[in-house]
Design a protein around this motif. Sequence first.
Motif, PDB file in Angstrom:
ATOM      1  N   SER A   7       3.924   1.502 -37.595  1.00 33.77           N
ATOM      2  CA  SER A   7       5.326   1.422 -36.823  1.00 33.77           C
ATOM      3  C   SER A   7       5.221   2.574 -35.646  1.00 33.77           C
ATOM      4  N   GLY A   8       6.179   2.418 -34.643  1.00 30.49           N
ATOM      5  CA  GLY A   8       6.379   3.162 -33.759  1.00 30.49           C
ATOM      6  C   GLY A   8       5.860   3.077 -32.393  1.00 30.49           C
ATOM      7  N   GLY A   9       4.954   1.932 -32.244  1.00 30.20           N
ATOM      8  CA  GLY A   9       4.477   1.567 -30.707  1.00 30.20           C
ATOM      9  C   GLY A   9       5.502   1.227 -29.705  1.00 30.20           C
ATOM     10  N   GLY A  10       5.124   1.030 -28.628  1.00 31.36           N
ATOM     11  CA  GLY A  10       5.781   0.418 -27.855  1.00 31.36           C
ATOM     12  C   GLY A  10       5.320   1.021 -26.374  1.00 31.36           C
ATOM     13  N   LEU A  11       6.190   0.777 -25.400  1.00 36.93           N
ATOM     14  CA  LEU A  11       6.074   1.192 -24.062  1.00 36.93           C
ATOM     15  C   LEU A  11       6.709   2.480 -23.608  1.00 36.93           C
ATOM     16  N   VAL A  12       5.816   3.360 -22.985  1.00 39.95           N
ATOM     17  CA  VAL A  12       6.457   4.629 -22.758  1.00 39.95           C
ATOM     18  C   VAL A  12       5.751   4.991 -21.045  1.00 39.95           C
ATOM     19  N   GLN A  13       6.712   5.833 -20.492  1.00 38.52           N
ATOM     20  CA  GLN A  13       6.170   6.262 -19.100  1.00 38.52           C
ATOM     21  C   GLN A  13       5.132   7.340 -19.252  1.00 38.52           C
TER      22      GLN A  13
END
Length: 122
Positions: A7-13
């Motif tokens: 868990s913990g993935g996603g979109l980040v700048q």
Amino acid sequence: QVQLVESGGGLVQPGGSLRLSCAASGSIFSIDVMGWYRQAPGKERELVAVTTTGGTTNYADSVKGRFTISRDNAKNTVYLEMNTLKPEDTAVYYCNAVLRPRSWDSTYLDVWGTGTLVTVSS
């Protein structure tokens, strides 16, 4: 049966941070090594960071100084703290564990999670 759930993935700048978690569950006697690998589009899967029960760690050169791997042995959980993220860190991140499921059996299993996508983009 042993499962690894990430868990913990996603979109980040770019320049941002993310923290990945991976929990192992099921029939587990001991886990010798836990770690993270990643696979970017069109590329082979590569090691990001691994840690042993004794606390030894190993990092890919590309993430040294930016990523930190840690482990909670009591919870059979491994974490990956990712800082100063770059677009080239974009990939599916996979958790891996080398473990013994049973105390009376010396057989080791090499178990993989299903992956969590990390996208670094503005």
